[in-house]
Design a protein around this motif. Structure first.
Motif, mmCIF file in Angstrom:
data_model
loop_
_atom_site.group_PDB
_atom_site.id
_atom_site.type_symbol
_atom_site.label_atom_id
_atom_site.label_comp_id
_atom_site.label_asym_id
_atom_site.label_seq_id
_atom_site.Cartn_x
_atom_site.Cartn_y
_atom_site.Cartn_z
ATOM 1 N N THR C 258 -8.272 5.879 -15.792
ATOM 2 C CA THR C 258 -7.144 6.100 -16.529
ATOM 3 C C THR C 258 -6.939 7.393 -17.198
ATOM 4 O O THR C 258 -5.893 8.092 -17.268
ATOM 5 C CB THR C 258 -7.127 4.977 -17.562
ATOM 6 N N ALA C 259 -8.273 7.877 -17.706
ATOM 7 C CA ALA C 259 -8.241 9.069 -18.311
ATOM 8 C C ALA C 259 -7.835 10.331 -17.604
ATOM 9 O O ALA C 259 -7.129 11.175 -17.936
ATOM 10 C CB ALA C 259 -9.659 9.324 -18.733
ATOM 11 N N LEU C 260 -8.208 10.401 -16.109
ATOM 12 C CA LEU C 260 -7.891 11.251 -15.076
ATOM 13 C C LEU C 260 -6.521 11.246 -14.992
ATOM 14 O O LEU C 260 -5.706 12.273 -15.008
ATOM 15 C CB LEU C 260 -8.720 10.991 -14.080
ATOM 16 N N LYS C 261 -5.937 9.943 -14.743
ATOM 17 C CA LYS C 261 -4.389 10.023 -14.562
ATOM 18 C C LYS C 261 -3.774 10.487 -15.668
ATOM 19 O O LYS C 261 -2.424 11.167 -15.365
ATOM 20 C CB LYS C 261 -3.895 8.303 -14.111
ATOM 21 N N THR C 262 -4.008 10.091 -16.891
ATOM 22 C CA THR C 262 -3.096 10.501 -17.995
ATOM 23 C C THR C 262 -3.144 12.216 -18.098
ATOM 24 O O THR C 262 -2.327 12.624 -18.275
ATOM 25 C CB THR C 262 -4.018 9.980 -19.134
ATOM 26 N N ALA C 263 -4.424 12.573 -17.722
ATOM 27 C CA ALA C 263 -4.643 14.092 -17.683
ATOM 28 C C ALA C 263 -3.775 14.907 -16.773
ATOM 29 O O ALA C 263 -3.026 15.868 -17.141
ATOM 30 C CB ALA C 263 -6.071 14.505 -17.526
ATOM 31 N N LEU C 264 -3.780 14.145 -15.724
ATOM 32 C CA LEU C 264 -2.998 14.901 -14.591
ATOM 33 C C LEU C 264 -1.483 14.803 -14.795
ATOM 34 O O LEU C 264 -0.734 15.577 -14.888
ATOM 35 C CB LEU C 264 -3.190 14.004 -13.101
ATOM 36 N N ASN C 265 -1.079 13.606 -15.333
ATOM 37 C CA ASN C 265 0.357 13.403 -15.705
ATOM 38 C C ASN C 265 0.807 14.259 -16.789
ATOM 39 O O ASN C 265 1.804 14.951 -16.587
ATOM 40 C CB ASN C 265 0.702 11.881 -16.204
ATOM 41 N N SER C 266 0.144 14.484 -17.821
ATOM 42 C CA SER C 266 0.365 15.484 -18.887
ATOM 43 C C SER C 266 0.498 16.886 -18.588
ATOM 44 O O SER C 266 1.502 17.823 -18.720
ATOM 45 C CB SER C 266 -0.159 15.457 -20.068
ATOM 46 N N ALA C 267 -0.378 17.146 -17.454
ATOM 47 C CA ALA C 267 -0.418 18.717 -16.966
ATOM 48 C C ALA C 267 0.783 18.941 -16.185
ATOM 49 O O ALA C 267 1.274 19.986 -16.235
ATOM 50 C CB ALA C 267 -1.541 18.879 -16.079
ATOM 51 N N ILE C 268 1.140 17.872 -15.249
ATOM 52 C CA ILE C 268 2.365 18.057 -14.224
ATOM 53 C C ILE C 268 3.481 18.036 -15.438
ATOM 54 O O ILE C 268 4.398 18.974 -14.926
ATOM 55 C CB ILE C 268 2.384 16.700 -13.341
ATOM 56 N N LYS C 269 3.533 17.481 -16.264
ATOM 57 C CA LYS C 269 4.845 17.337 -17.157
ATOM 58 C C LYS C 269 5.142 18.601 -17.945
ATOM 59 O O LYS C 269 6.133 19.160 -17.833
ATOM 60 C CB LYS C 269 4.543 16.133 -18.425
ATOM 61 N N GLU C 270 3.753 19.184 -18.248
ATOM 62 C CA GLU C 270 3.877 20.514 -18.978
ATOM 63 C C GLU C 270 4.572 21.617 -17.852
ATOM 64 O O GLU C 270 5.156 22.326 -18.241
ATOM 65 C CB GLU C 270 2.468 20.964 -19.379
#
Lengths: 236, 223, 292
Positions: C258-270
């Motif tokens: 989960t932590a990795l997925k959340t970090a990836l998603n927020s980076a992609i969103k940015e």
């Protein structure tokens, strides 16, 4: 067209040479593993207890009976699980990973070992039993017999066969390219895909393999001659 | 378990393609190898030199390079694509057969040469004294004995051939290894697929080993 | 006799046993299931231009390489790229050989059963390509695009027409791709399907004339069509998306991280928000393929 083979950022010469280096590294490591596994397997086949003999027979039959490519795919997909499971037996619970390099060396070594085992077994059996009995009657120590009588002669008988196993091992490393290890074949594959000159790059790769196999054959012949020194042959 | 059962048809069709590749390239390779062995033993340099070169080139380079050179290498040239060879070379099936046949002929040619050389010269002299024609002598005296001599080595070569066909999967052919890969990559359960494919290979090799043993027995009786 | 041989075996062990599996099996630190690993091991193919490829200096380059470096920078971890064969990626990811896969991998239902994905970062339809001289180029297929999740009668008619025209043709796809899945399901009974390990080999064989038709991602085709060798080839027929083509391309990771997925998603969103994704997309693809 030849500038494609140049050394540096625009040419593929340096990549091909690095690939050849990787090919040699994989081949040598796999061959050493193969020799080790071959020795053990031959010993198990010749004098091990029944379960070990059975295990050794299964190993040589199965590995010599399936394509090396299949062994590589199997280890590539299932190797990590297998090593993890074995590590678990020794009480290590963590995750174990195998790189493409480890998979390549291990699988080619595994195949190499099965063939080496047969060569070594044949060579040991070719040493006349009478000599060992005579040495024992002279009161020679076990290790001394191994060192002075059995090993030198078995090595002499095994050398041509082991030379063949080396050539096979070297050629089998090409198959490791399928798991994207950057050895010679893989570099030729990548280069030909990017430059659309497959003929050129595969031809160059073939030539490099030709040089390596020819040189190593000469090397093995020299070794054979050295091992044969002192052996008298009937001349025609 | 369901997945294993559902994968069996595609693995079986892969095994069938493997058998075709093995049978065809072995048959063609054997024919060619007789020519290679004879040329290699010929007194004429014009025949011997190409045979020596052929054997050297094909035995000193990996089969995978040979397959790629024939498949991707040949396809690169317009001259090849416009030639009469293209209908054959455009098919991965025939590229695989050609590469396997040539490779097999180089190895078998060397084995056969040894077998021919092992036929005792006395027999040839005797046949000549009986007034046998050269071709007849070769067909009736030399070749059958050479074959009996090389049968064990040739059996090994056949088993090597079964395994060599797995490389055809690298040029889009869906033979046993290729089929196992295709199923494995879709099911995400690769290990089982490769183990089953391995069992298919072992079965084929077992059949070949039995056939060779049977052949050895028969030829021993004939002698 | 036997004991001598056993002794020989023993000698072999001492001589050669030392170089066993120790160097082969590298132990990874036991993965904490819920953190962003540093360094982050990123698998890519290196043969799928312009997403990821290898240049003449042997370096990995491409849209996804740039994008992933940027994502790692934003997540404050180091990226460690590994080039891996395409069709072994998902099993190898599951086996823990690397942390994420960035290889133009589309988010599909089939793959979601095995692994998890980040949000999509690009989306491009699948297209058929053939030589310009091929009669297939001149046909009228009625619709510009076929959405498999929302089939109109016109789309169905286009697909049926295509099936009729492709009967008996040799068609190339990359193995284990959504394009291969599409070809198997919708065209498998009419075409002679050839599966290639890489898209580059497919293009190579298209040029040699071994295959008449190829199916792949529009952007990947552009990489081929824009080369001098590709000028004799063009798209034809409608573009395909939806259904088994999935929901754009995403970063694949093992389920439950989960932590990795959340970090990836927020980076992609940015990256989508500040326009980085668009800039990179235009730089590598020539147009904007980023997803909202």
């Amino acid at each position: 067209m030849l500038d494609l083979l140049s050394y540096g950022a625009t040419g593929w010469g340096d990549e091909l040479l690095q690939g050849a280096g990787m090919t040699l590294l994989v081949a040598v490591l796999a061959y050493l593993i193969g020799l080790g596994a071959g020795c053990l397997t031959a010993a198990a086949k010749l004098s091990g207890p029944l379960p070990l003999r059975w295990l050794a027979a299964t190993y040589t039959t199965v590995v010599r009976g399936v394509p090396a490519l299949l062994v590589i795919w199997l280890l590539f997909y299932g190797g990590s699980g297998l090593v993890g499971w074995m590590a678990g037996l020794f009480g290590y619970g963590g995750r174990v990973e195998l790189s493409a390099f480890a998979v390549g060396v291990a699988s080619v070594g595994l195949v190499s070992g099965a063939y080496a085992a047969e060569v070594i077994r044949g060579a040991v059996q070719a040493v006349p039993k009478g000599q060992l009995e005579a040495a024992r009657a002279l009161g020679m120590h076990r290790l001394l017999i191994l060192r002075r009588i059995l090993a030198p002669q078995a090595l002499r008988y095994a050398l041509p066969g082991l030379g063949n196993v080396w050539q096979m091992t070297l050629k089998d490393t090409t198959l490791v390219s399928v798991v994207s290890l950057a050895e010679l074949m893989r570099q030729a594959y990548v280069a030909s895909g990017t430059t659309r000159q497959p003929f050129l790059f595969y031809l160059v790769a073939a030539l490099i393999y030709l040089v390596i196999t020819t040189l190593s054959e000469t090397g093995f012949r020299a070794l054979s001659r050295r091992a044969d020194r002192g052996v008298r042959r009937a001349t025609a | 378990m369901d997945m294993i059962l559902s994968s069996l048809p595609s693995l079986a069709s892969g095994a069938w393609l493997t058998l075709q590749l093995v049978a065809l390239s072995l048959a063609l390779g054997l024919l060619l190898s007789v020519g290679v062995a004879l040329a290699r033993l010929s007194g004429s340099v014009l025949l011997r030199a190409p045979a020596v070169a052929f054997i050297f080139l094909f035995r000193s380079t990996p089969l995978l390079v040979q397959i790629f050179l024939i498949f991707y290498g040949a396809g690169q040239f317009v001259a090849v694509r416009d030639s009469f060879l293209w209908p054959v070379l455009r098919e991965p099936y025939w590229c695989a057969i050609i590469a396997l046949t040539l490779n097999n002929a180089a190895y078998t040619g060397e084995i056969l040469r040894g077998g021919i050389q092992a036929v005792s010269f006395g027999q040839i002299e005797a046949a000549r004294a009986l007034g046998m024609h050269r071709l007849l002598l070769f067909r009736r005296i030399v070749l059958p004995q050479a074959f009996r001599q090389i049968l064990p080595a040739y059996g090994n070569e056949m088993i090597q051939m079964v395994q060599a066909t797995s490389l055809a999967s690298t040029i889009t052919l869906m033979e046993l290894t290729g089929a196992a890969r295709a199923v494995a990559s879709r099911s995400f359960q690769p290990v089982e697929m490769f183990v089953i494919a391995g069992l298919f290979y072992l079965a084929m090799n077992f059949a070949i080993a039995q056939a060779v043993r049977w052949g050895e027995k028969r030829l021993a009786h004939a002698g | 006799m036997k004991s001598w041989i056993a002794a020989l075996g023993l000698a072999c062990v001492t001589l050669l046993g030392g170089c066993g599996k120790d160097d082969a099996a590298k132990q990874a630190a036991p993965a904490a299931a819920d953190s962003v690993p540093n360094p982050l091991r990123v698998a890519t193919e290196g043969a799928y231009p312009p997403y990821n490829m290898v240049d003449a200096s042997g370096n990995l380059v491409g849209f996804e390489i740039d994008m992933m470096k940027d994502i790692c920078r934003r997540m404050k971890v180091e990226c460690q790229f590994v080039a891996t064969a395409w069709d072994g990626m998902i099993p190898a990811l599951q086996a823990g050989r690397f942390d994420v896969v960035v290889a133009g991998m589309s988010i599909t239902e089939e793959r979601l059963q095995a692994v998890d994905f980040s949000d999509g970062y690009t989306t491009t339809p699948a297209y058929l390509v053939s030589a310009n001289s091929n009669p297939l180029q001149k046909e009228d297929y009625g619709v510009p695009k076929v959405d498999l999740s929302n089939m109109s009668p016109e789309s169905q008619a286009a697909l049926d027409k295509l099936r009729g025209l492709l009967k008996g043709k040799v068609m190339g796809v990359q193995t284990a791709t959504i394009h291969a899945n599409f070809a198997e399901k919708y065209l498998g009974d009419v075409v002679d399907l050839r599966r290639y390990d890489t898209q580059e080999q497919l293009a190579l064989d298209m040029q040699s004339g071994r295959i008449e038709v190829g199916l792949a991602d529009a952007v990947t085709w552009n990489a081929f069509l824009q080369r001098p060798e590709g000028r004799d080839y063009s798209f034809f027929g409608p573009g395909f998306d939806g259904g088994l083509f999935g929901r754009g391309q995403g970063v694949a990771l093992v389920k439950g991280r989960t932590a990795l997925k959340t970090a990836l998603n927020s980076a992609i969103k940015e990256m989508k928000a500040d326009g980085t994704m668009k800039t990179m997309s235009v730089q590598w693809f020539g147009f904007d393929t980023s997803m909202p």
